[in-house]
Scaffold this active site. Sequence first.
Site, short mmCIF file in Angstrom:
data_model
loop_
_atom_site.label_atom_id
_atom_site.label_comp_id
_atom_site.label_asym_id
_atom_site.label_seq_id
_atom_site.Cartn_x
_atom_site.Cartn_y
_atom_site.Cartn_z
N ARG A 225 0.85 -1.18 0.00
CA ARG A 225 0.00 0.00 0.00
C ARG A 225 0.89 1.24 0.00
NH1 ARG A 225 -3.78 -2.56 -1.53
NH2 ARG A 225 -5.73 -2.97 -0.46
N HIS A 273 -1.57 0.55 -9.87
CA HIS A 273 -2.21 -0.44 -8.99
C HIS A 273 -2.75 -1.62 -9.81
CE1 HIS A 273 -4.20 -0.77 -4.79
NE2 HIS A 273 -4.08 -1.97 -5.31
C1 GLV Z 1 -5.73 -4.71 -3.96
O1 GLV Z 1 -5.03 -3.80 -3.72
C2 GLV Z 1 -6.17 -5.67 -2.99
O2 GLV Z 1 -6.14 -5.36 -1.79
O3 GLV Z 1 -6.58 -6.75 -3.39
#
Ligand code: GLV
Length: 310
Positions: A225, A273
């Site tokens: 993250r 992401h």
């Molecule tokens: C994506 O970031 C997840 O948490 O699956």
Amino acid sequence: MPKILFVAADPRPERWTTEIERAYPEAEVIVWQDDGRSHDAEYAVVWHPPAALFARERNLKALFNLGAGVDGLLALNALPADLPVIRLEDAGMSVQMAEFVIHQVVERTRDMAVYRAQQRDGVWRIHRPIDRAQWPVGVLGLGQIGARVAKSLAALDYPVAGWVRSQRRLDGIEVFNGKGALQAMLARSRIVINTLPLTDETRDLMDHAFFAALLPDAVVINVGRGEHLVDEALLQAIAKGRVAAATLDVFRDEPLPAAHPFWSTPQITITPHVSARTLREATIAQIVAKIRGIEAGTPASGVVDPARGY
Ligand code: GLV
């Protein structure tokens, strides 16, 4: 006949609901809208749900998160304390993550940028072969994703260590346990890969001291993250030459703001992401199997411990 709400800002939610209905014909599946109504549903499948969901739906038995990380969900004040939250368990994510990370590791260790530049200039020049001993890898977190990443790199004969909060054994991986062991793990790592869940304990983990502890010419890969990383600390470590390259797939603010210095730092590779996407088919199969289990009286796996944060 269980009622399942689908609660995610997806432009085509019917792609999910029709698939869930196909997999679970006895269920009623509803795309949730904040229209003031209560559906009296038993289950909700969510990604970043609004607080209003919990105000309206008082009889939920479980909440299924459409991702592995539940930090966003647990941060919601409106989340009822006694509502079980169930995260995705692998569901095709760890193989994607391992592939993404291997690609980034090999990019550095096999000098791919150098060869691309040579090709542009029409140059045929052979550089030193890879010496794996020069590329010790440290993986932060050995959950389903971290363990797959660590094992995949170990299978390519990189020296791999992992850092975990609790005791863990993993064949071929040197495991460092607990907060006190982080420094030692970093001190033997040139490549560091973050796969940790975001919790109060792991927030801002990658700070100035973290980068200072790594071996020189370090490579940093963050697929956890954005909040694990102190952005300024990474930029300084790059400016000082301690960190040679970084690949960042996650950010404090997503989309990464246009003015953010990461965009214009040549040592940083940015992806939006995408290192491990939620795969619809595998995800639905997993969630439906768990709901069927709960309905039949079998407790589901993957229930989040709110005190632990994952
Ligand atoms: C994506 O970031 C997840 O948490 O699956």
